[in-house]
Design a protein around this motif. Structure first.
Motif, PDB file in Angstrom:
ATOM      1  N   ILE A  82       4.952  24.345  31.765  1.00 31.37           N
ATOM      2  CA  ILE A  82       6.035  24.715  32.679  1.00 31.37           C
ATOM      3  C   ILE A  82       5.861  23.848  33.914  1.00 31.37           C
ATOM      4  O   ILE A  82       4.787  23.819  34.520  1.00 31.37           O
ATOM      5  N   SER A  83       6.933  23.133  34.283  1.00 29.82           N
ATOM      6  CA  SER A  83       6.812  22.183  35.376  1.00 29.82           C
ATOM      7  C   SER A  83       7.970  22.280  36.359  1.00 29.82           C
ATOM      8  O   SER A  83       9.115  22.520  35.966  1.00 29.82           O
ATOM      9  N   ASP A  84       7.653  22.053  37.604  1.00 30.16           N
ATOM     10  CA  ASP A  84       8.666  21.826  38.623  1.00 30.16           C
ATOM     11  C   ASP A  84       9.195  20.411  38.405  1.00 30.16           C
ATOM     12  O   ASP A  84       8.581  19.607  37.697  1.00 30.16           O
ATOM     13  N   TYR A  85      10.318  20.092  39.019  1.00 27.87           N
ATOM     14  CA  TYR A  85      10.840  18.734  38.899  1.00 27.87           C
ATOM     15  C   TYR A  85      10.330  17.850  40.028  1.00 27.87           C
ATOM     16  O   TYR A  85       9.902  16.724  39.800  1.00 27.87           O
ATOM     17  N   ASN A  86      10.379  18.357  41.261  1.00 28.22           N
ATOM     18  CA  ASN A  86       9.903  17.591  42.420  1.00 28.22           C
ATOM     19  C   ASN A  86       8.458  17.939  42.704  1.00 28.22           C
ATOM     20  O   ASN A  86       8.147  19.072  43.053  1.00 28.22           O
ATOM     21  N   LEU A  87       7.590  16.937  42.569  1.00 26.48           N
ATOM     22  CA  LEU A  87       6.171  17.112  42.828  1.00 26.48           C
ATOM     23  C   LEU A  87       5.738  16.059  43.842  1.00 26.48           C
ATOM     24  O   LEU A  87       6.425  15.057  44.028  1.00 26.48           O
ATOM     25  N   PRO A  88       4.605  16.255  44.502  1.00 22.85           N
ATOM     26  CA  PRO A  88       4.204  15.337  45.572  1.00 22.85           C
ATOM     27  C   PRO A  88       4.050  13.873  45.133  1.00 22.85           C
ATOM     28  O   PRO A  88       4.447  12.974  45.859  1.00 22.85           O
ATOM     29  N   ASN A  89       3.499  13.625  43.946  1.00 22.79           N
ATOM     30  CA  ASN A  89       3.198  12.251  43.542  1.00 22.79           C
ATOM     31  C   ASN A  89       3.968  11.780  42.319  1.00 22.79           C
ATOM     32  O   ASN A  89       3.700  10.689  41.812  1.00 22.79           O
TER      33      ASN A  89
END
Length: 188
Positions: free
Chosen positions: A56-63
């Protein structure tokens, strides 16, 4: 309630969202096992060593962005179920592209209060596929862990070998320097 333990890799950088996602998953899964990462290297490590049942992942991540996480996941395990839970996918084309790229589903964070209801049909489908292949899945998981441990061991051996070669080169150079120093002393 889903009684089969699920190994879930969360790729998320917001502590609040992590807490909400976990709380909602615990409403529908009796024994979820979570690992949390925020970047591609952490995701790769957990894909190889934790061997999740789904990501399960977010779309906007720091890197990085969610597509990069999806691509990495598919590279490591093309059959891995992958769900986006994000506030970013407001554009219908982008949402459709995530599904076309191989995501199992996506849920907007604005639906977080109903997340358990949104996840339930996706999880049921994942569990149905898991149960159908349970024995094979467990053997594959154990084999992947063993292979990954072998690769890690070989990487360590290569690093040790490189260090030993550097040390041998230094010893050779020291011997060469000491011989040339003796030759200079004999000439004098």
């Amino acid at each position: 309630m889903i009684t089969i333990p699920l190994r879930i890799l969360l790729v998320e950088d917001s502590a609040t969202d992590v807490a909400l996602i976990k709380r909602n998953i615990k409403k529908i899964v009796e024994d979820p096992q979570f690992e949390l990462v925020e970047d591609l290297s952490g995701c790769e490590n957990k894909m190889m060593n934790f061997i999740p049942d789904l990501v399960i992942s977010d779309y906007n991540l720091p890197n990085c962005d969610g597509f990069e996480v999806l691509e990495l996941t598919q590279k490591i395990d093309p059959e891995m179920p992958f769900i986006f839970i994000t506030g970013t996918i407001e554009d219908e084309d982008l949402a459709a592209n995530t599904i076309l790229a191989g995501a199992t589903g996506f849920i907007l964070k604005k639906h977080m209060p109903q997340l358990d209801e949104k996840l339930k049909p996706l999880f049921k489908k994942i569990v149905y596929n898991m149960v159908a292949n349970d024995e094979l899945r467990e053997r594959i998981r154990k084999n992947k862990i063993a292979v990954n441990q072998i690769y890690n061991y070989l990487d360590e051996l290569n690093a040790d070998k490189e260090e030993q070669m550097e040390n041998l080169d230094k010893i050779r150079q020291d011997i060469k320097n000491s011989k040339s120093g003796e030759d200079d002393a004999n000439k004098a």
